[in-house]
Scaffold this motif. Structure first.
Motif, PDB file in Angstrom:
ATOM      1  N   ILE A 151       0.852  -1.184   0.000  1.00  0.00           N
ATOM      2  CA  ILE A 151       0.000   0.000   0.000  1.00  0.00           C
ATOM      3  C   ILE A 151       0.890   1.237   0.000  1.00  0.00           C
ATOM      4  O   ILE A 151       2.001   1.229   0.557  1.00  0.00           O
ATOM      5  N   CYS A 152       0.433   2.299  -0.648  1.00  0.00           N
ATOM      6  CA  CYS A 152       1.268   3.492  -0.794  1.00  0.00           C
ATOM      7  C   CYS A 152       0.432   4.753  -0.654  1.00  0.00           C
ATOM      8  O   CYS A 152      -0.707   4.832  -1.117  1.00  0.00           O
ATOM      9  N   CYS A 165       4.887   4.283   2.589  1.00  0.00           N
ATOM     10  CA  CYS A 165       4.346   3.026   2.052  1.00  0.00           C
ATOM     11  C   CYS A 165       4.581   1.896   3.051  1.00  0.00           C
ATOM     12  O   CYS A 165       5.493   1.968   3.878  1.00  0.00           O
ATOM     13  N   GLU A 166       3.767   0.851   2.961  1.00  0.00           N
ATOM     14  CA  GLU A 166       3.897  -0.308   3.829  1.00  0.00           C
ATOM     15  C   GLU A 166       3.698  -1.585   3.026  1.00  0.00           C
ATOM     16  O   GLU A 166       3.022  -1.580   1.987  1.00  0.00           O
ATOM     17  N   VAL A 167       4.279  -2.681   3.528  1.00  0.00           N
ATOM     18  CA  VAL A 167       4.167  -3.986   2.877  1.00  0.00           C
ATOM     19  C   VAL A 167       3.705  -5.008   3.910  1.00  0.00           C
ATOM     20  O   VAL A 167       4.269  -5.096   5.011  1.00  0.00           O
ATOM     21  N   ASP A 177       8.063  -1.414   6.657  1.00  0.00           N
ATOM     22  CA  ASP A 177       8.164  -0.169   5.900  1.00  0.00           C
ATOM     23  C   ASP A 177       8.387  -0.480   4.424  1.00  0.00           C
ATOM     24  O   ASP A 177       9.177  -1.360   4.070  1.00  0.00           O
ATOM     25  N   GLY A 178       7.674   0.241   3.546  1.00  0.00           N
ATOM     26  CA  GLY A 178       7.770  -0.009   2.113  1.00  0.00           C
ATOM     27  C   GLY A 178       8.362   1.138   1.322  1.00  0.00           C
ATOM     28  O   GLY A 178       8.102   1.259   0.127  1.00  0.00           O
ATOM     29  N   GLY A 179       9.136   1.998   1.988  1.00  0.00           N
ATOM     30  CA  GLY A 179       9.745   3.126   1.289  1.00  0.00           C
ATOM     31  C   GLY A 179       8.789   4.306   1.198  1.00  0.00           C
ATOM     32  O   GLY A 179       7.790   4.390   1.922  1.00  0.00           O
ATOM     33  N   VAL A 180       9.086   5.220   0.275  1.00  0.00           N
ATOM     34  CA  VAL A 180       8.266   6.420   0.116  1.00  0.00           C
ATOM     35  C   VAL A 180       7.998   6.685  -1.365  1.00  0.00           C
ATOM     36  O   VAL A 180       8.805   6.327  -2.230  1.00  0.00           O
ATOM     37  N   LEU A 181       6.872   7.308  -1.639  1.00  0.00           N
ATOM     38  CA  LEU A 181       6.572   7.771  -2.989  1.00  0.00           C
ATOM     39  C   LEU A 181       7.408   9.003  -3.311  1.00  0.00           C
ATOM     40  O   LEU A 181       7.859   9.707  -2.395  1.00  0.00           O
ATOM     41  N   PRO A 182       7.604   9.300  -4.591  1.00  0.00           N
ATOM     42  CA  PRO A 182       8.341  10.522  -4.942  1.00  0.00           C
ATOM     43  C   PRO A 182       7.682  11.793  -4.419  1.00  0.00           C
ATOM     44  O   PRO A 182       8.354  12.814  -4.239  1.00  0.00           O
ATOM     45  N   ALA A 183       6.378  11.756  -4.145  1.00  0.00           N
ATOM     46  CA  ALA A 183       5.645  12.910  -3.617  1.00  0.00           C
ATOM     47  C   ALA A 183       4.384  12.405  -2.923  1.00  0.00           C
ATOM     48  O   ALA A 183       3.902  11.311  -3.225  1.00  0.00           O
ATOM     49  N   PRO A 184       3.822  13.165  -1.994  1.00  0.00           N
ATOM     50  CA  PRO A 184       2.589  12.724  -1.323  1.00  0.00           C
ATOM     51  C   PRO A 184       1.434  12.605  -2.309  1.00  0.00           C
ATOM     52  O   PRO A 184       1.302  13.408  -3.226  1.00  0.00           O
TER      53      PRO A 184
END
Length: 389
Positions: A151-152, A165-167, A177-184
């Motif tokens: 999910i992001c 983001c989460e996995v 933790d699934g990292g971050v998107l380039p922008a909200p």
């Protein structure tokens, strides 16, 4: 007595050969268009295409697919009420190994974003609590990759768009933790194609966006760092699905800016456009006089006929080579769209498929589950017990 039940004689006497609605097993309501459709005795296993409300009504409607999931077998829509989604809006839905997960969302009564995750096993006919989200959120993008739920973004508890983001690993019942998107982003969509997840559009800062991102090697990035791709228009609250090597974008809400008046207005879209994954590096050569010129082909196709009805918050499900679009809402009128439209990707044409007679369709999502027939037999026997009494 058993033979009469199996043949439908007793039930037929009670129904009087009329299509009606009947409460079955507590909070479940079903509608049948015929006796054969009601009993659903053609196959021991049903392939159900659920259209799940995400506005808080708790409604879940379904139609039957054929066993290969390549076409709709029955247009007799059945209605259920799910207590776990009643009063909850903008949650996410995923299916992993025929188990359905309801993730996060917004509690319309307490006005709080949720960490809650529950799963439904159609073979046990039970709902079970799972490990909660790391961060409460709603209106997020979701896709399943290698048996894990990604999910992001989404809407945080403070109402702002998130980029975290989460996995989720169903095998260990854990979130990481699934990292971050380039922008909200919030009100965006995700889709899995091959081994990559694509995320596009959404809203942030009170406007729609045209971003197109990809999740590869454990991180999110622009689809092409040197030549970033953009959607043909800024859009959010749209439907997204894949057929073959194409990703389709359907409906949604876009913001039309009036430069002269320095303001914008939101429009409910009825258009469809697609992105072809295998075209981005292809060049077409054409003769120009005595020379040969090279022209890069665009991966975007926008010259499709539009849907008859504009809609946002709809769900799109690819079945075979066709895309079925369910529900949604017209922003300008506030009315839900009750006609299912079907796009034939081979012919490039739209057709009206069927009409929903009841239920709230303003904000829906789809899921396909394999369900054993024994549950329907239990519901029928439950009803017959009261008939005989």
């Amino acid at each position: 007595m058993a033979s009469r039940i199996e043949n439908g004689d007793l039930l037929n006497e009670y129904l009087g050969n009329k299509s009606q609605r009947y409460p079955l097993q507590g909070d479940l309501i079903s509608e049948a268009s015929s006796l054969d459709d009601f009993i659903m005795d053609k196959e021991p296993i049903q392939q159900r295409l659920y259209i799940i409300n995400r506005s808080g009504s708790g409604e879940a409607q379904f139609v039957l697919l054929n066993q290969k999931r390549t076409s709709i077998e029955s247009y007799g829509v059945r209605y259920e009420t799910w207590k776990v989604t009643k009063g909850i809006s903008n949650f996410g839905v995923a299916v992993v190994e025929n188990v359905l997960y309801v993730i996060g969302g917004y509690d319309v009564k307490t006005c709080k974003h949720l960490h809650r995750v529950v799963k439904y096993d159609p073979y046990d006919f039970t709902w079970t609590e799972c490990s909660p989200l790391l961060k409460a959120r709603a209106k997020f993008g979701l896709a399943v990759l290698n048996g894990k739920i990604h999910i992001c973004g989404g809407e945080r508890s403070d109402g702002q768009a998130a980029c975290s983001c989460e996995v989720y690993d169903p095998g260990t019942d854990t979130w990481t933790d699934g990292g971050v998107l380039p922008a909200p982003r919030k009100n965006h969509s995700c889709v899995l194609t091959g081994s990559s997840i694509y995320c596009a559009g959404g809203d942030y800062g009170l406007r729609s966006h045209d971003n197109f991102w990809i999740y590869e090697d454990g991180k999110w990035a622009e689809l092409d760092q040197d030549y970033p791709h953009s959607l043909p228009r800024c859009v959010d609250r749209y439907a997204m699905c894949t057929v073959g090597h194409k990703i389709y974008f359907i409906g949604g809400v876009s913001c039309r800016v009036n430069a002269a008046a320095d303001d914008g207005r939101f429009i409910t879209e009825r258009g469809i456009f697609s992105y072809t994954l295998a075209v981005s590096t292809v060049r077409r050569h054409k003769a120009q006089g005595n020379s040969l010129q090279s022209e890069v082909l665009s991966p975007w196709t926008v010259r499709y006929p539009s849907m008859v009805r504009p809609r946002h918050g709809c769900a799109a499900q690819a079945i075979g080579r066709k895309i079925y679009v369910f529900g949604g809402c017209h922003l300008e009128t506030g009315q839900d769209v009750r006609v299912c439209e079907c796009f034939n990707t081979d012919r490039g044409t739209w057709e009206d498929e069927f009409h929903f007679r009841k239920g709230d369709l303003t904000n829906v999502v789809t899921a396909i589950l394999e369900v054993p027939r024994r549950h329907d037999e239990q519901k029928i026997n439950y009803k017959l017990k009261w008939v005989l009494w």
